[in-house]
Design a protein around this motif. Structure first.
Motif, PDB file in Angstrom:
ATOM      1  N   ASP A 106      -9.123  11.309 -10.185  1.00 54.06           N
ATOM      2  CA  ASP A 106     -10.170  12.113 -10.821  1.00 54.06           C
ATOM      3  C   ASP A 106     -11.441  12.165  -9.966  1.00 54.06           C
ATOM      4  N   ASP A 107     -12.359  13.026 -10.375  1.00 50.77           N
ATOM      5  CA  ASP A 107     -13.603  13.284  -9.650  1.00 50.77           C
ATOM      6  C   ASP A 107     -14.365  12.001  -9.321  1.00 50.77           C
ATOM      7  N   ASN A 108     -14.994  12.007  -8.170  1.00 43.06           N
ATOM      8  CA  ASN A 108     -15.935  10.976  -7.712  1.00 43.06           C
ATOM      9  C   ASN A 108     -15.300   9.616  -7.452  1.00 43.06           C
ATOM     10  N   ALA A 109     -13.983   9.531  -7.444  1.00 41.44           N
ATOM     11  CA  ALA A 109     -13.310   8.252  -7.212  1.00 41.44           C
ATOM     12  C   ALA A 109     -13.343   7.899  -5.727  1.00 41.44           C
ATOM     13  N   ILE A 110     -13.234   6.617  -5.461  1.00 45.06           N
ATOM     14  CA  ILE A 110     -13.115   6.112  -4.086  1.00 45.06           C
ATOM     15  C   ILE A 110     -11.846   5.279  -4.012  1.00 45.06           C
ATOM     16  N   ILE A 111     -11.023   5.595  -3.026  1.00 47.34           N
ATOM     17  CA  ILE A 111      -9.788   4.858  -2.778  1.00 47.34           C
ATOM     18  C   ILE A 111     -10.026   3.995  -1.546  1.00 47.34           C
ATOM     19  N   ALA A 112      -9.888   2.687  -1.691  1.00 41.57           N
ATOM     20  CA  ALA A 112     -10.142   1.769  -0.570  1.00 41.57           C
ATOM     21  C   ALA A 112      -9.135   1.986   0.553  1.00 41.57           C
ATOM     22  N   ALA A 113      -9.573   1.680   1.758  1.00 41.66           N
ATOM     23  CA  ALA A 113      -8.705   1.785   2.928  1.00 41.66           C
ATOM     24  C   ALA A 113      -7.477   0.904   2.765  1.00 41.66           C
ATOM     25  N   ASN A 114      -6.372   1.390   3.266  1.00 36.83           N
ATOM     26  CA  ASN A 114      -5.099   0.655   3.314  1.00 36.83           C
ATOM     27  C   ASN A 114      -4.537   0.268   1.952  1.00 36.83           C
ATOM     28  N   THR A 115      -4.902   0.985   0.910  1.00 34.81           N
ATOM     29  CA  THR A 115      -4.326   0.696  -0.401  1.00 34.81           C
ATOM     30  C   THR A 115      -3.152   1.630  -0.676  1.00 34.81           C
TER      31      THR A 115
END
Length: 170
Positions: A147-156
């Motif tokens: 969804d909007d404005n989410a951040i997905i961490a590197a290497n996840t």
């Protein structure tokens, strides 16, 4: 019904079908032309495959299965060596940053070995909202909505839907 028609309808399909292999080869060649000589002019080799796109930057190393199932909004940045396996639709919203080496996988395979050996595949769409940042090396699995404005961490590895404004660390 062709295997391509089954695929885009969301039904099980045979991934080793000749027509599908030829379509993937055409997408691979389009990506190779851009990746060998990245420029705005050569970007058209990739974007002409897409279902739709707004303003975007794609860095070299980009790969997709077909391209025809990819929908990209405005102001999207796709960093180096990203892979989009688009057997189902991939919808990317506006103002999205996708880090280097991120992979979006819509295709999956049966858990039964005999069905995998026969080439059976299925796929589920991926949706990425607006103002999302996907960190480098992240893997987005079939059927995921971010969804909007989410951040997905590197290497996840993203194995579940990610809510609005959520910071996902796997």
């Amino acid at each position: 019904m062709t295997e391509f028609e089954k695929m885009i309808r969301g039904e099980s399909f045979n991934g080793i079908d000749t027509d599908l292999r030829l379509r993937r080869e055409a997408a691979r060649l389009a990506c190779a032309k851009f990746n060998a000589h990245p420029s705005k002019g050569n970007l058209r080799h990739i974007t002409r495959l897409f279902a739709e796109f707004g303003s975007l930057v794609i860095e070299p190393g980009f790969q997709c299965d077909y391209g025809s199932q990819i929908h990209i909004g405005e102001n999207v940045y796709i960093n180096f060596h990203c892979v989009f396996l688009d057997s189902a639709t991939i919808h990317i919203g506006d103002n999205v940053l996708i880090g280097p080496g991120a992979h979006l996988y819509t295709v999956d395979h049966p858990r039964e070995a005999n069905l995998r050996a026969a080439g059976e595949c299925f796929s589920r769409p991926i949706t990425v909202g607006n103002n999302v940042w996907i960190g480098g090396g992240a893997k987005i699995l079939p059927g995921i909505t971010i969804d909007d404005n989410a951040i997905i961490a590197a290497n996840t590895v993203v194995t579940r839907n990610v809510q609005e404004n959520e910071r996902y660390f796997g």
